[in-house]
Design an enzyme around this catalytic site. Structure first.
Site, PDB file in Angstrom:
ATOM      1  CB  CYS A 189      -0.606 -14.189 -28.122  1.00 33.14           C
ATOM      2  SG  CYS A 189      -0.354 -12.418 -28.034  1.00 33.14           S
ATOM      3  CG  ASP A 235     -21.733 -16.034  -6.549  1.00 29.48           C
ATOM      4  OD1 ASP A 235     -22.320 -16.884  -7.267  1.00 29.48           O
ATOM      5  OD2 ASP A 235     -21.336 -14.943  -6.981  1.00 29.48           O
ATOM      6  CG  ASP A 274     -23.520 -20.047  -9.252  1.00 29.12           C
ATOM      7  OD1 ASP A 274     -24.378 -20.690  -9.879  1.00 29.12           O
ATOM      8  OD2 ASP A 274     -23.080 -18.939  -9.646  1.00 29.12           O
TER       9      ASP A 274
END
Length: 304
Positions: free
Chosen positions: A53, A137, A201
């Site tokens: 990375c 949720d 949601d």
């Protein structure tokens, strides 16, 4: 789809002595909107020695961030050890060091095609006899997702709560939320056998490809769904209605003290009925099935 694994395999293609950018990796995934998600996935790198990375920098050649106790200092040390020259926090001869020739089949483009194909199956008229109304949720801690399905009867009483924990395989990318959250939501729905209308949601057809989270979940599970979003990410509000590309796709519903919510039909339900059901369960800013699911999802996360 496991975008995390796919992404890390892309990062491993960056040769020693070369660098790439968040934008180049996002384009290799198939959509520049994934650039921020690339940064998130790099910060969650499960195997830094194998997944380099440190070779991912900003589009102007500046070093960018690095999730390491020594931060950017360590990133520069690693790059210099591989023959990359850095002066003033920027890569010298950046264009010559830039790697963009990823071997990829652009997975996000394939997911766009899937959304467009599924759109043909969407039903926007009332096709149910509601006995229960559910709200779902999900709360997060890194890649761990804590989901709750709260089910109410038509009198507004909470009758059931279903909980599940899952490690996600997809980060948040604008317009691709469905692929992050649908697996856990579908898993929760499998635990409930009675007919219900599900509040989600997120958006329904209020989406550039008409396939927001609520719609995707509805079509995949053949369940009536309603999208209830806290923010307007696209479209134009005219009066109370929301238009996208000249088409009415949702409505703004004032709730709470100052703000409101954005309601759009998901699947097997009309906009009018979506609004009617949301209003029936509205006490505070969010309708009760979603509000209660949110509270329990946070509680579930905090208990682990």
């Amino acid at each position: 789809m496991d975008i995390y694994t796919y992404f890390y395999n892309l990062v491993m293609q960056i040769p020693r002595g070369m660098v790439s950018t968040y934008g180049a990796l996002a384009r290799a995934l198939g959509d520049i909107r994934a650039a921020r998600a690339c940064g998130v996935m790099l910060s969650q790198n499960p195997d830094p020695p194998r997944i380099p990375c440190h070779r991912v920098v900003m589009s102007d050649g500046s070093i960018g961030g690095f999730t390491h106790p020594e931060g950017i200092k360590r990133k520069m040390e690693l790059l210099r050890s591989e023959g990359v020259e850095i002066v003033g926090g920027k890569i010298v001869n950046f264009r010559d060091k830039l790697f963009e020739e990823f071997k990829t089949d652009y997975p996000l483009k394939k997911l766009q095609d899937e959304q467009i194909k599924l759109k043909r199956k969407v039903i926007l008229k009332d096709d149910f006899s509601p006995q229960f109304v559910g709200g779902v949720d999900i709360s997060y801690d890194g890649r761990m997702a804590y989901g709750v399905l709260a089910i109410f009867d038509t009198r507004g009483k909470l009758v059931e709560r279903i909980e599940k924990i899952m490690k996600i395989k997809f980060p948040y990318i604008p317009t691709y939320l469905a692929f992050k959250e649908e697996p856990l939501i579908s898993s929760l729905l499998k635990e409930w056998s009675e007919p219900l209308v599900l509040m989600v949601d997120g958006n329904g057809i209020l989406h550039p490809r008409g396939m927001g989270l609520a719609t995707y979940v509805g079509v995949k599970n053949d369940v009536p769904t309603i999208g209830v979003a806290k923010k307007l990410l696209m479209g134009e509000v005219r009066g109370v209605h929301i238009y996208l590309s000249g088409k009415r796709v949702g409505a703004f519903l004032k709730s709470g003290i100052k703000k409101g919510i954005y309601v759009s039909p998901g699947h097997r339900i009309s906009l009018e009925t979506s609004l009617k059901i949301v209003k029936e369960y509205l006490k505070y800013k969010n309708p009760e099935p979603l509000r209660i699911a949110h509270l329990f999802a946070n509680k579930l996360r905090n208990s682990h």
